[in-house]
Design a protein around this motif. Structure first.
Motif, short mmCIF file in Angstrom:
data_model
loop_
_atom_site.label_atom_id
_atom_site.label_comp_id
_atom_site.label_asym_id
_atom_site.label_seq_id
_atom_site.Cartn_x
_atom_site.Cartn_y
_atom_site.Cartn_z
N LEU A 179 0.82 -1.21 0.00
CA LEU A 179 0.00 0.00 0.00
C LEU A 179 0.85 1.26 0.00
N LEU A 180 1.95 1.25 0.72
CA LEU A 180 2.85 2.40 0.71
C LEU A 180 3.34 2.68 -0.71
N LEU A 181 3.81 1.64 -1.39
CA LEU A 181 4.28 1.82 -2.75
C LEU A 181 3.15 2.21 -3.70
N LEU A 192 -2.87 7.93 -5.35
CA LEU A 192 -4.21 7.72 -4.80
C LEU A 192 -4.20 7.83 -3.28
N THR A 193 -5.25 8.39 -2.74
CA THR A 193 -5.42 8.44 -1.28
C THR A 193 -6.00 7.11 -0.81
N ALA A 194 -5.99 6.92 0.49
CA ALA A 194 -6.60 5.71 1.06
C ALA A 194 -8.08 5.64 0.71
N THR A 195 -8.74 6.77 0.66
CA THR A 195 -10.16 6.81 0.29
C THR A 195 -10.36 6.31 -1.14
N ARG A 196 -9.55 6.81 -2.06
CA ARG A 196 -9.70 6.41 -3.47
C ARG A 196 -9.29 4.96 -3.69
N ILE A 197 -8.27 4.50 -2.98
CA ILE A 197 -7.89 3.09 -3.08
C ILE A 197 -9.04 2.23 -2.56
N GLY A 253 -13.48 -1.64 -3.49
CA GLY A 253 -14.71 -2.02 -2.80
C GLY A 253 -14.57 -2.12 -1.30
N SER A 254 -13.69 -1.33 -0.74
CA SER A 254 -13.49 -1.31 0.71
C SER A 254 -13.68 0.13 1.18
N ASP A 255 -13.24 0.41 2.39
CA ASP A 255 -13.34 1.79 2.86
C ASP A 255 -11.98 2.28 3.34
N GLU A 256 -11.90 3.58 3.52
CA GLU A 256 -10.66 4.24 3.90
C GLU A 256 -10.09 3.67 5.21
N ARG A 257 -10.96 3.39 6.17
CA ARG A 257 -10.49 2.90 7.47
C ARG A 257 -9.78 1.55 7.33
N HIS A 258 -10.36 0.66 6.54
CA HIS A 258 -9.74 -0.66 6.37
C HIS A 258 -8.39 -0.54 5.65
N ARG A 286 -9.71 -8.94 3.46
CA ARG A 286 -10.59 -10.01 3.00
C ARG A 286 -10.10 -10.46 1.63
N PHE A 287 -10.39 -11.70 1.28
CA PHE A 287 -9.84 -12.29 0.05
C PHE A 287 -10.13 -11.43 -1.18
N GLY A 288 -11.38 -11.08 -1.39
CA GLY A 288 -11.75 -10.29 -2.57
C GLY A 288 -11.06 -8.94 -2.59
N THR A 289 -10.95 -8.30 -1.43
CA THR A 289 -10.27 -7.01 -1.35
C THR A 289 -8.80 -7.18 -1.69
N GLY A 290 -8.19 -8.24 -1.20
CA GLY A 290 -6.78 -8.50 -1.51
C GLY A 290 -6.54 -8.69 -2.99
N ILE A 291 -7.42 -9.45 -3.65
CA ILE A 291 -7.28 -9.67 -5.08
C ILE A 291 -7.40 -8.34 -5.84
N ARG A 292 -8.37 -7.53 -5.45
CA ARG A 292 -8.55 -6.23 -6.12
C ARG A 292 -7.38 -5.29 -5.83
N LEU A 293 -6.81 -5.35 -4.62
CA LEU A 293 -5.62 -4.54 -4.32
C LEU A 293 -4.44 -4.97 -5.19
N LEU A 294 -4.26 -6.27 -5.35
CA LEU A 294 -3.17 -6.76 -6.20
C LEU A 294 -3.38 -6.32 -7.65
N ASP A 295 -4.61 -6.36 -8.11
CA ASP A 295 -4.93 -5.94 -9.47
C ASP A 295 -4.63 -4.45 -9.66
N LEU A 296 -5.04 -3.64 -8.70
CA LEU A 296 -4.77 -2.20 -8.76
C LEU A 296 -3.27 -1.94 -8.72
N ALA A 297 -2.58 -2.63 -7.86
CA ALA A 297 -1.13 -2.47 -7.75
C ALA A 297 -0.43 -2.87 -9.05
N ALA A 298 -0.95 -3.88 -9.73
CA ALA A 298 -0.35 -4.33 -10.99
C ALA A 298 -0.38 -3.21 -12.04
#
Length: 82
Positions: A12-14, A21-26, A31-36, A49-61
């Motif tokens: 997330l730092l990278l 992107l801000t935490a809110t936009r990420i 499909g998560s929220d800024e706090r998480h 959560r699994f789905g959030t992790g997959i989407r984070l990896l996709d965004l990071a890619a």
């Protein structure tokens, strides 16, 4: 408890650095929220959560360079166990 495979804080730092992107936009993008996202970034939560992790990896890619991915791999808790 098994250590997480990915150091989400480093990822997330990278991602925030490279994408601007801000935490809110990420959070919205995955499909998560800024706090998480903020809890993951600070290390208060080890894994999303699994789905959030997959989407984070996709965004990071879309934003991280091969060198950034190498940093993520080296920072993984299981990398030091190998």
């Amino acid at each position: 408890m098994t250590p997480p495979v990915i150091d989400w804080s480093t990822l997330l730092l990278l991602l925030r650095r490279r994408s601007g992107l801000t935490a809110t936009r990420i959070g919205r993008a995955v499909g998560s929220d800024e706090r998480h996202i903020a809890r993951l970034w600070r290390g208060d939560v080890n894994e999303p959560r699994f789905g959030t992790g997959i989407r984070l990896l996709d965004l990071a890619a879309d934003h991280l360079s091969p060198e950034d991915w190498a940093v993520v791999r080296r920072s993984s808790p299981i990398a030091s166990a190998a």
